[in-house]
Motif scaffolding. Structure first.
Motif, short mmCIF file in Angstrom:
data_model
loop_
_atom_site.label_atom_id
_atom_site.label_comp_id
_atom_site.label_asym_id
_atom_site.label_seq_id
_atom_site.Cartn_x
_atom_site.Cartn_y
_atom_site.Cartn_z
N HIS A 1 4.31 -0.61 1.71
CA HIS A 1 2.88 -0.36 1.77
C HIS A 1 2.28 0.05 0.43
N LEU B 1 6.41 5.24 2.38
CA LEU B 1 5.45 4.13 2.25
C LEU B 1 5.95 3.07 1.28
N LEU C 1 3.17 4.18 11.52
CA LEU C 1 2.50 5.06 10.57
C LEU C 1 2.29 6.44 11.18
#
Length: 172
Positions: free
Chosen positions: A80, A75, A36
């Motif tokens: 995510h 993402l 991340l």
């Protein structure tokens, strides 16, 4: 031409810049093993209270929608978040955290907390309050370049709140 800036202020500006770089480096190091970035975590934080469309999320975290789009694509690729095209306006996407995104956000929060120094001599509340005053006193050179504190939970606008208390970072 000489500056009328107080030497203490000039030294404080320099110290603030050094502190920001050190904190960012520690955050980057803490988040790297999770795959991340700070920008990704800011986007995940913005979605923690529930789904938003991309424009709402961009406004909440004080970045341009196009910049946020690049972060959201990454993402989404890692599972995510999901982006669902809105039936009412096909140009808009509803963006929401997946279970993997919620787990990544929890891991990121833990990693970031562990990255910060735990110095009992630092009054974090006073520091946060003073930094908020400082940031608020700096005029933005142009509206789209504003670097402002994230809204406190009661200022989200839709009543759902948020836990963001940093400044935005668009770097990946």
């Amino acid at each position: 031409m000489s500056s009328n800036l107080d030497p203490d202020a000039r030294n404080s500006y320099r110290l603030l810049t050094v502190a920001a770089r050190l904190v960012q480096r520690r955050q980057d190091d803490a988040l790297a093993p999770l795959g991340l970035t700070r920008a990704a975590v800011i986007a995940l934080e913005g979605l923690a209270a529930g789904p938003l469309n991309q424009e709402q999320l961009a406004a909440l975290i004080h970045v341009q929608s196009q910049t946020l789009g690049r972060v959201l694509i990454r993402l989404e690729g890692t599972g995510h978040i999901t982006r669902t095209r809105q039936a009412a306006d096909r140009r808009q996407f509803k963006v929401e955290l997946t279970e993997a995104g919620k787990a990544a956000l929890a891991a990121a929060r833990s990693a970031e907390v562990d990255a910060y120094p735990s110095d009992g001599d630092v009054s974090w509340k006073v520091l946060r309050e003073e930094l908020a005053k400082f940031v608020s006193s700096i005029p933005a050179p142009r509206p789209d370049a504003a670097v402002v504190p994230f809204p406190l939970p009661e200022h989200r606008g839709d009543g759902r709140g948020t836990t963001l208390h940093g400044v935005d970072d668009e770097r990946e």
